[in-house]
Design a protein around this motif. Structure first.
Motif, short mmCIF file in Angstrom:
data_model
loop_
_atom_site.label_atom_id
_atom_site.label_comp_id
_atom_site.label_asym_id
_atom_site.label_seq_id
_atom_site.Cartn_x
_atom_site.Cartn_y
_atom_site.Cartn_z
N GLY A 68 80.15 42.50 70.43
CA GLY A 68 80.42 43.37 71.56
C GLY A 68 81.88 43.70 71.76
N SER A 69 82.77 43.03 71.01
CA SER A 69 84.21 43.28 71.20
C SER A 69 84.69 44.52 70.48
CB SER A 69 85.02 42.07 70.75
OG SER A 69 84.81 41.78 69.37
N PHE A 74 91.95 42.24 71.24
CA PHE A 74 92.21 41.31 72.32
C PHE A 74 90.97 40.48 72.66
CE2 PHE A 74 92.31 40.16 76.82
CZ PHE A 74 93.57 39.63 76.99
N LEU A 75 89.80 41.10 72.52
CA LEU A 75 88.54 40.45 72.88
C LEU A 75 87.86 39.73 71.72
CD1 LEU A 75 87.02 43.24 75.16
CD2 LEU A 75 88.16 41.13 75.90
N GLY A 80 89.66 33.08 77.53
CA GLY A 80 90.09 32.88 78.91
C GLY A 80 91.57 32.57 78.91
N ALA A 81 92.01 31.61 79.76
CA ALA A 81 93.39 31.14 79.80
C ALA A 81 94.34 32.25 80.27
CB ALA A 81 93.79 30.55 78.46
N TRP A 82 95.52 32.39 79.60
CA TRP A 82 96.60 33.26 80.10
C TRP A 82 97.26 33.93 78.92
CZ3 TRP A 82 100.67 31.00 84.06
CH2 TRP A 82 101.67 31.95 84.31
N GLN A 83 97.20 35.27 78.88
CA GLN A 83 97.84 36.05 77.81
C GLN A 83 98.99 36.89 78.38
OE1 GLN A 83 94.36 36.16 78.28
NE2 GLN A 83 94.15 34.57 76.72
N GLU A 84 99.87 37.32 77.49
CA GLU A 84 100.92 38.26 77.85
C GLU A 84 100.60 39.62 77.22
OE1 GLU A 84 105.60 38.58 78.76
OE2 GLU A 84 104.77 36.73 77.93
N THR A 285 77.98 41.95 80.69
CA THR A 285 78.12 42.89 79.59
C THR A 285 78.95 42.27 78.47
OG1 THR A 285 78.01 44.75 81.12
CG2 THR A 285 78.91 45.19 78.94
N ALA A 286 78.46 42.36 77.24
CA ALA A 286 79.19 41.85 76.08
C ALA A 286 80.54 42.57 75.98
CB ALA A 286 78.38 42.06 74.81
N PRO A 287 81.60 41.84 75.58
CA PRO A 287 81.60 40.46 75.09
C PRO A 287 82.00 39.42 76.14
CG PRO A 287 83.68 41.46 74.58
CD PRO A 287 82.90 42.48 75.35
N LEU A 288 81.87 39.74 77.43
CA LEU A 288 82.36 38.85 78.48
C LEU A 288 81.23 38.27 79.32
CD1 LEU A 288 85.45 40.98 79.61
CD2 LEU A 288 85.46 38.93 78.18
N GLU A 289 80.07 38.06 78.69
CA GLU A 289 78.92 37.54 79.43
C GLU A 289 79.22 36.17 80.02
OE1 GLU A 289 77.01 39.07 75.49
OE2 GLU A 289 78.98 38.33 76.16
N ASP A 290 78.84 36.01 81.29
CA ASP A 290 78.85 34.72 81.99
C ASP A 290 80.25 34.15 82.21
OD1 ASP A 290 76.02 34.75 82.04
OD2 ASP A 290 75.96 33.95 80.01
N VAL A 291 81.28 34.99 82.12
CA VAL A 291 82.62 34.53 82.49
C VAL A 291 82.67 34.37 84.01
CG1 VAL A 291 85.06 35.14 82.59
CG2 VAL A 291 83.75 35.57 80.51
N TYR A 292 83.20 33.23 84.47
CA TYR A 292 83.37 32.99 85.90
C TYR A 292 84.82 32.61 86.16
CZ TYR A 292 83.28 30.64 90.43
OH TYR A 292 83.55 30.26 91.73
#
Length: 346
Positions: A68-69, A74-75, A80-84, A285-292
């Motif tokens: 799905g990316s 980037f995906l 998760g975490a922290w990107q610049e 929605t892919a590719p970020l399914e179930d991110v909380y």
């Protein structure tokens, strides 16, 4: 974890080189070869990492792109975490005939690492990267002092050409469980809230095309939402709020149950917007399914580089010139949270 002074350790996480800066209060881990992602930000007393991790987690180097990316690198391995983000934010752009990827280049490039100080009183590392599509280089210094629960980030963008360059710049921290849970509260002081068209209409709750005063926004059903309230994943919602016109550049999230508060400070003359991505159980929605989690992202603009140029709010650097700024990220016991921004950022 009990640490008397500062330290730097070099380890590996799922095949990625990991550098951890630590003092008596916090430990911060960076992945230099993966865009210099800030992978974890841990309260040493409790062991709690405030940064979100996606359900699928960090994949090793060379792993297949996440389903799905698509072409959004980037995906491909977003943990998760922290990107610049530099020299673009959000969707791909075109600049001087060159394609600039989603969220820019530096989040998917390896960075050079140098340890500048490593003693009990202070640790400091220097990370450097050059863009490939635009003649910009970025230097990031990250430091901790002996006992303060504060990570200082000092950054400089350098235009290594003889012509003016336009760009967008931002940070992409996503906070998550176990720190983020029902009952947490987010605040930014004084700000204006913009809501655009939803990314995922089926689980969006905020009415599109509105402008309000923090902390309130109108819901699609006509009721008023208090954006300070953070529900649990069973809320099944997915919204974005775009905050600007800050009196001071700070945001903090408090977890009353854990008695912990994460605070981020920045210069609002550089990062004029805070993107408040709110995937609260409703990202399907892919590719970020179930991110909380709850994202608190200081950006120089509210959209991508193309839109920033068209709107006249892209950052610019003349040839051979630099732009420097600082951010501070801290993790406090709730009773110890400062009430005003650090002097260095005023």
């Amino acid at each position: 974890m009990s640490i008397r002074g500062c330290s730097i350790t070099l380890t590996e996480i799922n095949g990625w080189t990991a550098v951890t800066l630590a003092n008596s209060a916090i430990s911060v881990t960076v992945l230099p070869q993966k865009g210099a992602d800030i992978y974890s930000f841990v309260d040493n007393a409790s062991g709690i990492d405030v940064l979100a991790k996606t359900p699928w987690g960090l994949q090793p180097p060379g792993a297949p792109a996440r389903a799905g990316s698509g072409t959004f690198e980037f995906l491909h391995n977003y943990e998760g975490a922290w990107q610049e983000l530099l020299p673009n934010t959000l969707f791909p752009s075109t600049y001087e005939g060159r394609s600039i990827p989603m969220h820019g280049e530096v989040a998917t490039l390896p960075w050079d690492l140098c340890v500048e100080r490593d003693d009990l009183d202070e640790v400091r590392i220097c990370l450097k990267v050059k863009c490939r599509q635009i003649p910009l280089a970025l230097t990031r210094r990250m430091s901790l002092s002996r006992s303060a629960p504060v990570l200082t980030i000092d950054e400089t963008v350098y235009n290594f050409s003889d012509r003016k360059v336009l760009f967008a710049w931002g940070h992409h921290p996503l906070l998550g469980a176990p720190f983020i849970e029902a009952g947490c509260r987010i605040d930014v002081g004084k700000a204006t809230v913009h809501v655009k068209q939803p990314a995922e209409p089926a689980t969006a709750t905020l009415a599109a095309d509105q402008r309000t005063t923090w902390p309130y926004a109108m819901r699609i059903d006509g009721s008023r939402a208090d954006l300070r309230d953070i529900p649990g994943p069973d809320a099944n919602t997915h919204d974005h709020a775009y905050l600007t016109e800050f009196e001071q550049g700070w945001v903090q999230i408090e977890n009353p149950r854990l008695a912990l508060t994460f605070r981020l400070e920045w210069d609002p003359t550089v990062f004029r917007w805070l993107i408040n991505w709110r995937p609260l159980g409703g990202s399907h929605t892919a590719p970020l399914e179930d991110v909380y989690g709850i994202a608190i992202e200081p950006w120089s603009t509210d959209w991508n580089l193309d839109a920033a140029i068209q709107g006249g709010d892209a950052l610019s650097l003349e040839g051979w010139c630099t732009l420097s700024t600082s951010l501070k990220a801290a993790l406090y016991g709730t009773r110890n949270v400062p009430t005003t921004p650090s002097r260095a950022l005023k």
